[in-house]
Design an enzyme around this catalytic site. Structure first.
Site, PDB file in Angstrom:
ATOM      1  N   ASP A  31      -8.497  -5.757  -5.551  1.00  0.00           N
ATOM      2  CA  ASP A  31      -8.680  -4.590  -4.697  1.00  0.00           C
ATOM      3  C   ASP A  31      -9.306  -3.090  -5.083  1.00  0.00           C
ATOM      4  O   ASP A  31      -9.527  -2.666  -5.858  1.00  0.00           O
ATOM      5  CB  ASP A  31      -7.158  -3.733  -5.195  1.00  0.00           C
ATOM      6  CG  ASP A  31      -6.404  -3.244  -3.865  1.00  0.00           C
ATOM      7  OD1 ASP A  31      -7.269  -2.542  -2.996  1.00  0.00           O
ATOM      8  OD2 ASP A  31      -5.049  -3.111  -3.441  1.00  0.00           O
TER       9      ASP A  31
ATOM     10  N   HIS B   3      -7.117  -5.956  -1.184  1.00  0.00           N
ATOM     11  CA  HIS B   3      -6.067  -5.622  -0.539  1.00  0.00           C
ATOM     12  C   HIS B   3      -5.553  -5.943   0.213  1.00  0.00           C
ATOM     13  O   HIS B   3      -5.816  -6.075   1.565  1.00  0.00           O
ATOM     14  CB  HIS B   3      -6.493  -3.702  -0.193  1.00  0.00           C
ATOM     15  CG  HIS B   3      -5.714  -2.542   0.070  1.00  0.00           C
ATOM     16  ND1 HIS B   3      -4.835  -1.709  -1.450  1.00  0.00           N
ATOM     17  CD2 HIS B   3      -4.904  -2.104   0.991  1.00  0.00           C
ATOM     18  CE1 HIS B   3      -4.067  -1.149  -0.520  1.00  0.00           C
ATOM     19  NE2 HIS B   3      -3.581  -0.847   0.318  1.00  0.00           N
TER      20      HIS B   3
ATOM     21  N   SER C 270       0.858  -1.032   0.351  1.00  0.00           N
ATOM     22  CA  SER C 270       0.002  -0.297   0.036  1.00  0.00           C
ATOM     23  C   SER C 270       0.882   1.111  -0.057  1.00  0.00           C
ATOM     24  O   SER C 270       1.118   1.611  -1.559  1.00  0.00           O
ATOM     25  CB  SER C 270      -0.995  -0.129   1.181  1.00  0.00           C
ATOM     26  OG  SER C 270      -2.072   1.243   1.781  1.00  0.00           O
TER      27      SER C 270
END
Length: 411
Positions: free
Chosen positions: A346, A379, A249
């Site tokens: 994601d 994610h 991230s």
């Protein structure tokens, strides 16, 4: 029971069809449930099954509606079981990305004794207890100060084998959290535990967070940590000449930027002469173009966050600063070996971010890059032990071991 079973059915549906549109808050909800259910599907099935058995045993179910509810619940369990079985495909994707970089037969170049140490499949004990991060034989040295900024110590943790084998390869982990939250204590623990148990030295880094920090503070701290590692990691058995950076991230963004902006004076104030090159990077599900120049992102939520809290200027005001913060605009023929990992499920950082960076790197002659696009992965999918995360870790271990062996052969 009917309402409960419909919710369970949505949980299974969300794993296959995460929310990508507006309102953006739905994407966050989709992420939370998708991560939990998608990476722990068997645990969820067991919990839901026990709840159903409890309701039946307590006489709480009767009539056609409740019978339909049980059938719906059963269908959702089958869907989750199928989702679980597909997780092994992550290993194939990562190995395919590794072959883009090192060639079809790269595994054969790994010495047999090192190759045998890499697990063929996830261990049942790890899947049953996905949060058991303590690895036998691995020591964690906590809170080593690598720099003081305005009287505040910045710290890192070091994972290494207790017997400190010399000249070990080094992994530098940068945590995520949208540049405003997160810490070095909680992310990439499965990956670092696995590699440290195999003789790597793994370092996880703290950096200043926004809104207190303004970019480029974040990357400056990461580069200072890298310099500290190069100067001191030999004391912990590490080889300062072989460092791979990684992160997820915001950590994916920073690890990619670290790799692509080696020796960039703007990111090294006061230590411009220090060498900040690394030998490779494995960014996970990062944001690589703040400017959204290719329309990778469909909404403006990230631009609001970055503009108001991280860069503290809007794109229309200082476009050059937004480009400076974007790894995509640092792509050059000096890029180290990079393997990008991103899930196509994601909902927070769209996989198109990795598409864009991968394409830009591929177009430069001599740059080695691979891209693993993981089907249905959300994610932060590798925060804990799961069938998918372990398959990714084992495939990465093949890649990183081969990359290190290549480094040794060239010495």
């Amino acid at each position: 029971m009917l309402i409960l079973s419909l919710f369970w059915a949505w949980l299974a549906w969300n794993c296959y069809h995460p929310w990508r549109g507006k309102p953006e808050i739905f994407g966050v909800v989709s992420f939370i449930f998708g991560l939990l259910v998608g990476e722990l599907p068997l645990h969820i099935i067991v919990i839901e099954f026990l709840i159903t058995i409890g309701l039946i045993a307590g006489g709480g179910l009767y009539g056609l509606l409740d019978a339909s509810a049980v059938l719906i619940a059963g269908a959702s369990w089958l869907a989750l079981a199928q989702f679980y079985s597909q997780a092994d495909g992550a290993r194939t994707e990562v190995l395919g990305a590794a072959r883009q970089i090192l060639g079809e037969d790269f595994i054969d170049a790994i010495p047999p004794e090192r190759r045998r140490d890499i697990p063929a499949r996830p261990e049942l004990s790890e899947l049953i207890n996905p949060f058991a991060f303590k690895v036998p034989g691995v020591r964690r040295v906590r809170n080593v100060t690598y720099h003081e900024q305005d009287g505040r110590p910045l710290k890192l943790d070091i994972f290494h084998q207790e017997n400190l084998p010399p000249n070990a390869p080094v992994l530098l982990q940068i945590h995520g959290g949208a540049w405003v939250i997160g810490n070095k204590d909680q992310q990439a623990l499965p990956l670092m535990g696995q590699l440290a148990s195999r003789g790597w030295v793994c370092v996880t880094v703290q950096y200043r967070l926004s809104p207190g920090a303004t970019f480029p503070d974040h990357i400056i701290d990461c580069k200072r940590a890298l310099v500290w590692v190069k100067q001191h990691i030999a004391d912990y058995g590490g080889d300062p000449n072989f460092i791979i950076t990684t992160g997820g991230s915001a950590g994916g963004h920073l690890s990619a930027l670290l790799a692509l902006s080696a020796n960039e004076p703007a990111f090294q104030p006061g230590f411009e002469a220090e060498d900040t090159r690394v030998q490779g990077a494995v960014p996970f599900y990062g944001i690589y173009d703040f400017t959204n120049s290719l329309s990778q992102r469909r909404h403006k939520g990230l631009e609001e966050l970055v503009g108001k809290r991280v860069l503290k200027c809007m794109l229309s005001e200082e476009p050059e600063r937004w480009q400076q913060a974007s790894p995509l605009f640092h792509v050059s023929d000096q890029a180290p070996t990079m393997l990008l990992i991103h899930g196509d499920g994601d909902t927070l950082a769209p996989v198109e971010e990795s598409h864009a960076l991968y394409k830009a790197l591929r177009e430069i002659r001599g740059v080695r890059v691979g891209f693993a696009e993981l089907p249905h992965a959300q994610h932060a999918f590798e925060l804990w032990y799961s069938r998918r995360s372990l398959q990714v870790i084992y495939a990465l271990e093949y890649f990183l071991t081969a990359l290190h062996q290549e480094h040794l052969d060239q010495q």
